[in-house]
Enzyme design. Structure first.
Site, short mmCIF file in Angstrom:
data_model
loop_
_atom_site.label_atom_id
_atom_site.label_comp_id
_atom_site.label_asym_id
_atom_site.label_seq_id
_atom_site.Cartn_x
_atom_site.Cartn_y
_atom_site.Cartn_z
N LYS A 164 0.83 -1.20 0.00
CA LYS A 164 0.00 0.00 0.00
C LYS A 164 0.88 1.27 0.00
O LYS A 164 2.08 1.17 -0.14
CB LYS A 164 -0.95 -0.04 1.19
CG LYS A 164 -1.81 -1.32 1.24
CD LYS A 164 -2.87 -1.36 0.15
CE LYS A 164 -3.50 -2.72 -0.07
NZ LYS A 164 -4.25 -3.31 1.01
C1 LIG Z 1 -5.15 -4.35 1.51
C2 LIG Z 1 -6.63 -4.29 1.59
C3 LIG Z 1 -7.34 -4.70 2.73
C4 LIG Z 1 -6.71 -5.43 3.87
O1 LIG Z 1 -5.64 -4.84 4.45
P1 LIG Z 1 -4.60 -5.74 5.30
O2 LIG Z 1 -3.75 -4.69 5.94
O3 LIG Z 1 -3.86 -6.58 4.33
O4 LIG Z 1 -5.38 -6.51 6.28
C5 LIG Z 1 -8.70 -4.51 2.74
N1 LIG Z 1 -9.35 -3.98 1.69
C6 LIG Z 1 -8.71 -3.59 0.59
C7 LIG Z 1 -9.49 -3.00 -0.53
C8 LIG Z 1 -7.33 -3.75 0.49
O5 LIG Z 1 -6.69 -3.39 -0.63
#
Ligand SMILES: *Cc1c(COP(=O)(O)O)cnc(C)c1O
Length: 390
Positions: free
Chosen positions: A193
């Site tokens: 991210k």
């Molecule tokens: C990455 C992501 C999540 C989950 O995040 P984590 O930190 O991996 O638990 C949830 N929703 C979306 C749309 C994501 O891209």
């Protein structure tokens, strides 16, 4: 062997190019090392500092740090009081966590279709999918583009709105910051991210009561933290609700603080990369970037294109060819209602969200991360251009 005929050195052409990658610099490492040498490893002063810094950056009243984006979604549905018998509307084209959070509290995700140009939740679907049991809508700012929040809020009326904004920190909608557009907005701090704490997540809200509930929820449902009890010289604590251990450590928050200082620069880099893709792909037949609405400022977690019939090569074949060339393309996402768990446990099936199902077969996420250079972009575009003729 591939013959390189574009720009860029042979070395950069062979280097594997992931679809996303974190940036960790010396000052990030130093920030973590300092926190590790301090008194607190887990919930300590860096947690508060990180939450305040993030809230200020977003422009919301409160932020609650937890140990994943998924935990942030779970805390959000719990804080809003969703429970067994409730229905939650969620777009089909998202990561499974967006829908799973409803199941964690016994609620039922009801899948809604998406707009074919942007792949964002189609607001009119809220009317179509709503029943007397519907309590909330989970929006997903897919790829980093904010949903149409004014339309969604108007149509949703008294339903709670949770924004899964894991793709969109730093994005804006009609000048308003993502993180301020829903009752609770959730972000992920996973390395792929925009900025990272290793694993981690954070929930943003303007409602202090919802923030308080999420803080209790991340700490077993206990109303005070260990540090607060130390400061008040008391051993007494009360568990007032059923919670979880979703705490983020102090040294991870130190990394988050350090990374947050650079996020604006990184988002600008992502926007520059997206612009370069836009320009170059305009001349590649059948490769169509997703639509971007004029009232938004996009944060580009992903750069997604559709390979239309005009491209002449099916997405899966193009995917294989690009991967063989060391280009880390990906597919975001398999529509959630098509996963075996949902089919067998919730009786979902093909045909329920036809737009998401059709476009899922065309979409491809191209590499995008701040450290990408122009040669990398040319390499991806050249390969996309060459696949149909080879
Ligand atoms: C990455 C992501 C999540 C989950 O995040 P984590 O930190 O991996 O638990 C949830 N929703 C979306 C749309 C994501 O891209």
């Amino acid at each position: 062997m591939l013959v390189s005929n574009g720009s860029g050195s042979h070395e950069s052409r062979r280097r594997p190019l992931p679809y996303g990658r974190q940036t960790i610099e010396d000052d990030d490492v130093a920030a973590v090392a300092n926190a590790l040498r301090s008194e607190w490893l887990t919930t300590g002063p860096m947690v508060d500092a990180f939450e305040s810094a993030f809230a200020q950056w977003v422009g919301c009243r409160e932020a609650v740090a937890v140990n994943s984006g998924t935990a942030a979604l779970h805390a959000a549905v719990a804080a809003l009081g969703l429970r067994s018998g409730d229905e939650v509307i969620v777009p089909a084209l998202t990561f499974v966590a967006s829908a799973n959070c409803a199941l964690y509290v016994g609620a039922r995700p009801v899948f809604a279709d998406v707009d074919p140009s942007t792949l964002l939740l189609d607001p009119s679907e809220i009317v179509r999918r709503r029943t007397s049991r519907t309590r909330a809508v989970i929006t997903v700012d897919y790829a980093g583009q904010p949903c149409d929040y004014d339309a969604i809020r108007e149509i949703a009326g008294d339903l709670a709105v949770i924004a899964d904004s894991c793709h969109a920190p730093g994005a804006r909608y009609r000048g308003r910051s993502v993180g301020t557009l829903a009752d609770i907005s959730t972000f992920s701090l996973h390395p792929v991210k925009h900025f990272t704490t290793g694993e981690g997540g954070i929930a943003a809200t303007d409602n202090p009561e919802l923030a308080r509930r999420m803080r209790v929820f991340r700490n077993h449902g206990i109303a005070s933290s260990h540090r607060e009890r130390e400061e008040r010289v008391t051993w007494w604590y009360e568990m007032v609700d059923l919670g979880f251990n979703y705490r983020l450590t102090d040294f991870q928050c130190a990394l988050g603080m350090s990374q947050l200082g650079k996020i604006d620069e990184w988002i600008n880099a992502r926007r520059r990369i997206a612009r370069m893709y836009d320009e170059r792909l305009a001349s590649v037949r059948g490769v169509q970037p997703l639509g971007v609405r004029p009232e938004v400022s996009h944060a580009y977690h992903l750069y997604v294109v559709r390979l239309t019939d005009e491209y002449g090569v099916p997405r899966d074949l193009a995917f294989r060819r690009l991967r063989e060339a060391g280009i880390g393309v990906n597919v975001h996402y398999i529509p959630v209602h098509l996963h075996p768990y949902y089919r067998t446990r919730l009786d979902t099936r093909e045909g329920q969200c036809p737009v998401a199902e059709r476009l899922y077969r065309e979409i491809l996420s191209l590499p995008i991360f701040p450290a990408m250079n122009e040669d990398d972009i040319d390499r991806v575009v050249d390969m996309l251009r060459r696949i149909p003729g080879s």
